[in-house]
Design an enzyme around this catalytic site. Structure first.
Site, mmCIF file in Angstrom:
data_model
loop_
_atom_site.group_PDB
_atom_site.id
_atom_site.type_symbol
_atom_site.label_atom_id
_atom_site.label_comp_id
_atom_site.label_asym_id
_atom_site.label_seq_id
_atom_site.Cartn_x
_atom_site.Cartn_y
_atom_site.Cartn_z
ATOM 1 N N GLY A 1 49.003 51.291 47.334
ATOM 2 C CA GLY A 1 48.337 50.258 46.280
ATOM 3 C C GLY A 1 47.984 51.008 44.762
ATOM 4 N N GLY B 1 46.403 49.078 42.526
ATOM 5 C CA GLY B 1 45.039 48.351 41.744
ATOM 6 C C GLY B 1 44.088 49.395 41.060
ATOM 7 N N PHE C 1 25.214 38.014 34.723
ATOM 8 C CA PHE C 1 26.133 37.764 35.651
ATOM 9 C C PHE C 1 25.337 37.154 36.783
ATOM 10 C CE2 PHE C 1 30.349 37.497 37.086
ATOM 11 C CZ PHE C 1 31.116 37.584 35.767
ATOM 12 N N GLN D 1 34.486 35.254 50.436
ATOM 13 C CA GLN D 1 33.793 34.512 49.513
ATOM 14 C C GLN D 1 34.601 33.365 48.864
ATOM 15 O OE1 GLN D 1 32.759 36.597 45.453
ATOM 16 N NE2 GLN D 1 30.652 36.320 46.287
ATOM 17 N N HIS E 1 34.625 31.261 45.543
ATOM 18 C CA HIS E 1 34.131 31.116 44.079
ATOM 19 C C HIS E 1 33.943 29.630 43.753
ATOM 20 C CE1 HIS E 1 33.696 31.888 39.934
ATOM 21 N NE2 HIS E 1 33.618 33.183 40.069
ATOM 22 N N LEU F 1 40.810 31.194 38.517
ATOM 23 C CA LEU F 1 39.655 31.395 38.495
ATOM 24 C C LEU F 1 39.396 31.126 36.860
ATOM 25 C CD1 LEU F 1 37.292 32.212 40.524
ATOM 26 C CD2 LEU F 1 37.359 34.503 39.049
ATOM 27 N N THR G 1 36.348 32.529 35.011
ATOM 28 C CA THR G 1 35.221 33.449 35.340
ATOM 29 C C THR G 1 33.888 32.945 35.121
ATOM 30 O OG1 THR G 1 34.241 35.534 34.478
ATOM 31 C CG2 THR G 1 35.178 34.007 32.841
ATOM 32 N N GLU G 2 33.096 33.522 35.938
ATOM 33 C CA GLU G 2 31.583 33.200 36.039
ATOM 34 C C GLU G 2 31.021 33.695 34.977
ATOM 35 O OE1 GLU G 2 30.209 35.006 39.774
ATOM 36 O OE2 GLU G 2 28.349 35.163 38.894
ATOM 37 N N ARG H 1 27.326 33.138 44.231
ATOM 38 C CA ARG H 1 28.360 32.253 44.445
ATOM 39 C C ARG H 1 28.425 31.401 45.690
ATOM 40 N NH1 ARG H 1 32.954 36.976 42.391
ATOM 41 N NH2 ARG H 1 32.252 36.612 40.351
ATOM 42 N N HIS I 1 38.464 33.582 47.249
ATOM 43 C CA HIS I 1 38.422 34.579 46.195
ATOM 44 C C HIS I 1 38.335 36.074 46.788
ATOM 45 C CE1 HIS I 1 37.540 36.066 42.223
ATOM 46 N NE2 HIS I 1 36.249 36.685 42.349
ATOM 47 N N GLU J 1 39.183 46.354 47.654
ATOM 48 C CA GLU J 1 38.915 45.139 48.205
ATOM 49 C C GLU J 1 39.404 45.105 49.920
ATOM 50 O OE1 GLU J 1 39.661 41.311 46.194
ATOM 51 O OE2 GLU J 1 39.438 40.381 48.006
ATOM 52 N N ARG K 1 29.374 38.957 48.138
ATOM 53 C CA ARG K 1 29.515 40.103 47.016
ATOM 54 C C ARG K 1 29.038 39.263 45.740
ATOM 55 N NH1 ARG K 1 33.010 40.660 42.814
ATOM 56 N NH2 ARG K 1 34.558 39.348 43.459
HETATM 57 C C1 FAD Z 1 41.013 36.043 39.503
HETATM 58 C C2 FAD Z 1 39.727 37.183 39.940
HETATM 59 C C3 FAD Z 1 38.837 37.401 39.024
HETATM 60 C C4 FAD Z 1 37.989 38.509 39.361
HETATM 61 N N1 FAD Z 1 36.996 38.813 38.396
HETATM 62 C C5 FAD Z 1 36.195 39.989 38.974
HETATM 63 C C6 FAD Z 1 35.195 40.629 37.900
HETATM 64 O O1 FAD Z 1 35.007 39.938 36.823
HETATM 65 N N2 FAD Z 1 34.299 41.394 38.338
HETATM 66 C C7 FAD Z 1 34.760 42.121 39.540
HETATM 67 O O2 FAD Z 1 33.855 42.929 39.785
HETATM 68 N N3 FAD Z 1 35.611 41.676 40.415
HETATM 69 C C8 FAD Z 1 36.276 40.530 40.180
HETATM 70 N N4 FAD Z 1 37.310 40.406 40.949
HETATM 71 C C9 FAD Z 1 37.608 40.938 42.094
HETATM 72 C C10 FAD Z 1 38.369 42.061 41.738
HETATM 73 O O3 FAD Z 1 38.974 41.964 40.733
HETATM 74 C C11 FAD Z 1 39.326 42.578 43.043
HETATM 75 O O4 FAD Z 1 38.550 42.418 44.106
HETATM 76 C C12 FAD Z 1 39.720 43.937 42.744
HETATM 77 O O5 FAD Z 1 40.632 43.837 41.506
HETATM 78 C C13 FAD Z 1 40.754 44.252 43.749
HETATM 79 O O6 FAD Z 1 41.352 45.610 43.566
HETATM 80 P P1 FAD Z 1 42.306 46.719 44.358
HETATM 81 O O7 FAD Z 1 42.434 47.954 43.717
HETATM 82 O O8 FAD Z 1 41.192 46.634 45.630
HETATM 83 O O9 FAD Z 1 43.359 45.775 44.858
HETATM 84 P P2 FAD Z 1 44.692 45.046 43.767
HETATM 85 O O10 FAD Z 1 44.162 45.281 42.550
HETATM 86 O O11 FAD Z 1 44.614 43.670 44.474
HETATM 87 O O12 FAD Z 1 45.706 45.738 43.984
HETATM 88 C C14 FAD Z 1 46.318 45.772 45.305
HETATM 89 C C15 FAD Z 1 47.500 46.687 45.064
HETATM 90 O O13 FAD Z 1 48.154 47.158 46.274
HETATM 91 C C16 FAD Z 1 49.440 47.147 46.455
HETATM 92 N N5 FAD Z 1 49.889 46.622 47.945
HETATM 93 C C17 FAD Z 1 49.652 45.647 48.763
HETATM 94 N N6 FAD Z 1 50.267 45.573 49.939
HETATM 95 C C18 FAD Z 1 51.208 46.480 49.715
HETATM 96 C C19 FAD Z 1 51.881 47.215 50.484
HETATM 97 N N7 FAD Z 1 52.433 46.428 51.629
HETATM 98 N N8 FAD Z 1 52.927 48.122 50.145
HETATM 99 C C20 FAD Z 1 52.562 48.923 49.056
HETATM 100 N N9 FAD Z 1 51.710 48.426 48.237
HETATM 101 C C21 FAD Z 1 50.964 47.082 48.401
HETATM 102 C C22 FAD Z 1 49.863 45.846 45.339
HETATM 103 O O14 FAD Z 1 51.010 46.264 44.816
HETATM 104 C C23 FAD Z 1 48.796 46.465 44.525
HETATM 105 O O15 FAD Z 1 49.075 47.511 43.661
HETATM 106 C C24 FAD Z 1 38.057 39.153 40.510
HETATM 107 C C25 FAD Z 1 39.042 38.558 41.365
HETATM 108 C C26 FAD Z 1 39.987 37.808 41.120
HETATM 109 C C27 FAD Z 1 41.123 37.061 42.092
#
Ligand code: FAD
Ligand code: SF4
Ligand code: SF4
Ligand code: FES
Lengths: 611, 258
Positions: free
Chosen positions: A15, A17, A119, A244, A246, A256, A258-259, A290, A373, A404, A415
């Protein structure tokens, strides 16, 4: 299918992210690290996060990490592990400075520091009257593109540091030997070739699984692959009933708003033009947390007060409205909101509304409804991100989870906004360090020659099966039943129905195959396999929701409307039991005690959650 | 809120039949790309991405395309729609001029399958311009200071999602894949004009190369292609000007904090 390609790295991060990249930066400083991701890093859904990232910097208003911890625990309706929360809120501050030093373009205060805003759920004691609390500016932001900027900055630093990436490689299995994790199996999407990644430590950072529900703010790719694959290996998922919704999703689409819209003064109105949050949360109103706002919208809709009697309400961010209600924080400085102010703070939301609704929010309010969300639950870990194999807290050597995907648990039953991004960076960093440490003190252990065989069989099975029905239909039915019966409101009957539906959908899923038999970019195959992950996690979610006979945070049982701290002040662990069944265990909440008047008392005493 | 508002969701359910002309290419089956036509029912507020997914899910699962966020922020689904680069998730059916749409892969990058192109050359160009902050001074214990004006100076480039709509709309890039292309220059601009960065001259040196910024003939295709509304050509001109004059047009120290 030819023999799989073999790779060996000290640590593998699945992953890319925020959580995965942060871990990669720290792990790769010390040991050989590779990031495996089904998307290019910049495509990860962290990029969609708009609102901000919480840290008690006190740049604009006096604040403290203790305030942040108090809010996080209360916001989570107390089933929150307090030691990790204190770590989160303390380390948040240095992580933000870290990000800034890496180049993150935070917005600035006039004196050049990182700008902060309000927020929902983030408060401090009122100066001079500490028994009352007031909103505090704690969310650090970069326009309303904070997540995008975090993702960008971390990716840039990974390029600078020469981190190894396997982009568009999709993990399909964990290599588990004698209860330890020793690597992963992934498919190279562009060629269909299988790859075995042998490692000492593996991080699951695969994000959320909002695609389980019909209306969702989550990307198509958010299908819970990490927790689902671990679950199939007997590793539990924790607190799955806490999902959650939203309040401000774009009507029907779920995207979304944003909040930050409400943080900057936006107001919600029902079909009769009433500011209904005054009834549900007289104190915090739109800035209540939320789950409270989402339930309020549902109540309004049910009472027939949705707009035109439909299932949505309005979010109004017109300057005239905000000025009328004096709901923006800048009113305190005697200032007024104008178009330019809204445009500069919320450009991303304005753009989304203009694109997807054809509505200019400076002129008209936007139709909104709650949208699935964020997963508070996920793969259980300790505060060094080590994965638990059971509710007793024994760890799986070599396996880590962050972001996440993981349940540390710092978000409990609900959250707070801006607390996920900070979770990613704080626990992503801890993951990178802990994994590197583990890799340095352990040798590679053998993996079986046939490590990829189960995966190969799974793919061959999917390709060979006849297409008894389109798998998309199964997905649509799953999303509908989860939204209707395991969504904002739940009942015993609804959950029983959801349980039976999910079980029968799983049977149908196993019968049907796919149309595309190719090897190059067979996205049909991958979407089909992702659906399998969602079905397994849905089963665990429903079983967890059935077991929690109370209402707490995001989990709202109409048949058990109250919080029950006697029976349910604990975490839920769901473990796969046979093909369809789920075994439920509980784990005590981590509570910190302090000494007061010679007695041990909880540092964060249980309170009724009222906003 | 007193005035009457019309229900903006009226008309969400009406549908029309679209004819989708899709450029197909599967190296395992086809020797050459070819067009295939699909008919599909679409609602006015469907995204072109929804339309394509509907075709894929209901009619032909073998269609290859990338997607993720569905809201124009991840940059996955750049494609040529009716001859213009765009993100499929950012175009709504109600904004289409006719009931026919043609969809083909973005130009200038090797096609892997159907709408999926090999992004490696594009990302290699991005990586070539040092797309990261360089500052070798010891970091302070808190943030590095920057005025709102200094922050604003490089804001435009930070919006980039690396979707490649601009670079693959650029005629000089079609002619010569070695040209770094507008996206890379936008990202170089983002750091060159960041008051905290110390590597502007190295980046400018890279862009002064034969395959650098001078390949741009200011045709503006990139600006109109950018789904993030970035003023791409203007940023390119600012980089050119910096190279010609040797001066960076930035808010100066005097205006900066005490
Ligand atoms: C629209 C939106 C707005 C948000 N706004 C906020 C905010 O303002 N503030 C806040 O704190 N949080 C916010 N959140 C929540 C937050 O953004 C997410 O919870 C967070 O970004 C998740 O990050 P992550 O690194 O866990 O996963 P992600 O960024 O979702 O990345 C997941 C990664 O896993 C990889 N992956 C998945 N499955 C596989 C697999 N089988 N094999 C290989 N790779 C895989 C994907 O390619 C990706 O790179 C928001 C969420 C959303 C949806
Ligand atoms: S302005 Fe320059 S970079 Fe942009 S399309 Fe034209 S030639 Fe290419
Ligand atoms: S500048 Fe615009 S078109 Fe070019 S890659 Fe960035 S976002 Fe895409
Ligand atoms: S799917 Fe992410 S930009 Fe279109």
């Amino acid at each position: 299918m030819s023999t799989p390609t073999y790779h060996r790295f000290e640590t593998i991060i699945v992953g890319s992210g925020g959580a995965g990249l942060m871990a990669a930066l720290h792990s790769s400083k010390e040991v050989g690290t590779a990031v495996v991701s089904k998307l290019y890093p910049m495509r990860s859904h962290t990029g969609a996060a708009a609102g901000g990232i919480a840290a008690a910097l006190s740049n604009i208003e006096e604040d403290s990490w203790e305030n942040h911890a108090y809010d996080t625990i209360k916001g989570g309706d107390y089933v929150v592990d307090q030691t990790p929360v204190e770590i989160l809120c303390r380390e948040a501050v240095e992580c933000i400075y870290d990000l800034e030093h890496m180049g993150l373009p935070f917005d600035r205060t006039p004196d050049g520091r990182i700008s902060q805003r309000r927020f929902g759920g983030h408060t401090r004691p009122v100066p001079g009257n500490p028994s009352k609390r007031e909103p505090v500016m704690r969310s650090c932001h970069a326009a309303d593109r904070t997540g995008h900027m975090i993702l960008q900055t971390l990716y840039q630093q990974c390029i600078k540091q020469g981190v190894t990436f396997f982009d568009e490689y999709h993990m399909l299995d964990l290599i588990m030997v004698e209860g330890e994790c020793r690597g992963i199996v992934a498919i190279e999407i562009a060629t269909g070739r299988l790859h075995v990644f042998h490692a000492k430590s593996v991080l699951l950072a695969t994000g959320g699984f909002g695609r389980m529900f019909k209306v969702s703010s989550n990307a198509f790719a958010l299908t819970g692959d990490g927790p689902a694959i671990a679950y199939r290996h007997g590793i539990p998922v924790e607190d799955m009933e806490f999902y959650q919704f939203h309040p401000t999703g774009i009507y029907r689409l779920g995207v979304l708003l944003t909040e930050g819209c409400r943080g900057d003064g936006g107001i919600m109105f029902n079909g009769k033009g009433e500011r209904f949050m005054e009834t549900y949360a007289p104190n915090m109103k739109e800035l209540a947390s939320r789950d409270v706002c989402s339930r309020s919208i549902y109540q309004e809709v049910r009472a027939g007060r949705g707009v035109s009697g439909k299932d949505f309400v309005y979010l109004d961010i017109r300057p005239s409205t905000i000025n009328k209600y004096k709901s923006s924080p800048i009113h305190r400085d005697g200032l007024e909101v104008d178009d330019h102010f809204i445009e500069s703070r919320l450009s991303e939301s304005l753009e989304l509304s203009r694109t997807y609704l054809g509505i200019d929010p400076l002129k008209e309010p936007m139709p909104i409804q709650p949208t699935a969300h964020y997963a508070m639950g996920g793969t259980p870990t300790d505060f060094d991100t080590r994965v638990f194999r059971n509710a007793a807290g024994e760890v799986v050597p070599g396996l880590y989870a962050a972001g996440e995907t993981a349940c540390v648990s710092v978000h409990g039953a609900n959250r707070l906004g801006t607390n996920s991004l900070v979770d990613l960076v704080v626990f992503g960093r801890r993951a990178g360090k802990a994994m590197a440490q583990y890799a340095k003190s352990h040798d590679f252990k053998e993996i079986p020659k046939d490590a990829a065989v189960p995966t190969k069989k799974m793919i061959e099975g999917a390709l060979a099966k006849p297409r008894t029905e389109p798998w998309v239909r199964i997905r649509d039915e799953l999303q509908t039943v989860m939204m209707d019966d395991c969504g904002v409101y739940r009942t015993a009957e609804g959950l029983a129905n959801a349980r039976q539906s999910v079980a029968s959908l799983k049977k149908r899923y196993e019968l049907t195959g796919i149309q595309d038999k190719g090897t190059i970019f067979n996205t049909g195959l991958l979407e089909y396999l992702e659906l399998g992950c969602l079905i397994d996690l849905a089963a665990a979610t429903v079983a967890s929701a059935e077991s929690r006979k109370e209402s707490r945070g995001a989990h709202s049982r109409e048949d058990f409307p109250d919080r029950d701290d006697v029976k349910h002040f604990n975490h839920t662990f769901a473990t796969k039991d046979g093909d369809f069944d789920v075994k439920i265990d509980t784990r005590a909440v981590d509570v910190i005690y302090i000494e007061k008047d010679g007695q041990q008392v909880p540092k964060y005493p249980l309170e009724v959650r009222k906003y | 809120m007193s005035e009457e508002l019309t229900d903006p969701t009226k008309g969400y359910l009406s549908t029309r039949i679209l004819t989708v002309q899709l450029k197909r290419y599967d190296p395992e089956k086809d020797r050459e790309p070819h067009w295939q036509e699909f008919k599909v029912e679409a609602r006015p507020i469907d995204r072109v991405l929804d339309v394509l997914m509907k075709v894929k899910w209901d009619q032909d699962d073998t269609i290859g395309l990338r997607k993720s966020c569905g809201q124009g922020i991840c940059g996955s689904d750049a494609m040529r729609i009716n001859g213009q680069n765009n993100l499929a998730c950012k175009m709504l059916v109600q904004n289409l001029k006719s009931d026919k749409i043609t969809v083909e892969p973005i130009l200038g990058l090797p096609v892997i399958k159907d709408l999926i192109v090999d992004m490696k050359p594009f990302f290699d160009h991005y990586k070539s311009i040092m797309p990261f902050l360089v500052n070798t001074d010891p970091a302070p214990t808190t943030e590095r200071l920057q005025t709102p004006a200094q922050r604003e100076r490089f804001d435009e480039g930070t919006k980039c999602i690396l979707c490649a709509c601009c670079t693959t709309a650029c005629p000089p890039f079609w002619g010569n894949r070695e040209y770094v292309g507008p996206a890379a220059i936008v990202n170089a601009h983002r750091f060159i004009f960041d008051s905290r960065d110390q590597a502007a001259s190295e980046r400018l040196e890279i862009l002064n190369d034969a395959e650098g910024v001078w390949r741009c003939r200011t045709v503006f295709n990139c600006t109109s292609a950018c789904p993030r509304g970035i003023k791409v050509t203007q940023l390119i001109s600012e980089v050119k000007r910096a190279l010609i004059t040797g001066v960076l047009d930035m808010p100066q120290e005097a205006e900066v904090l005490a």
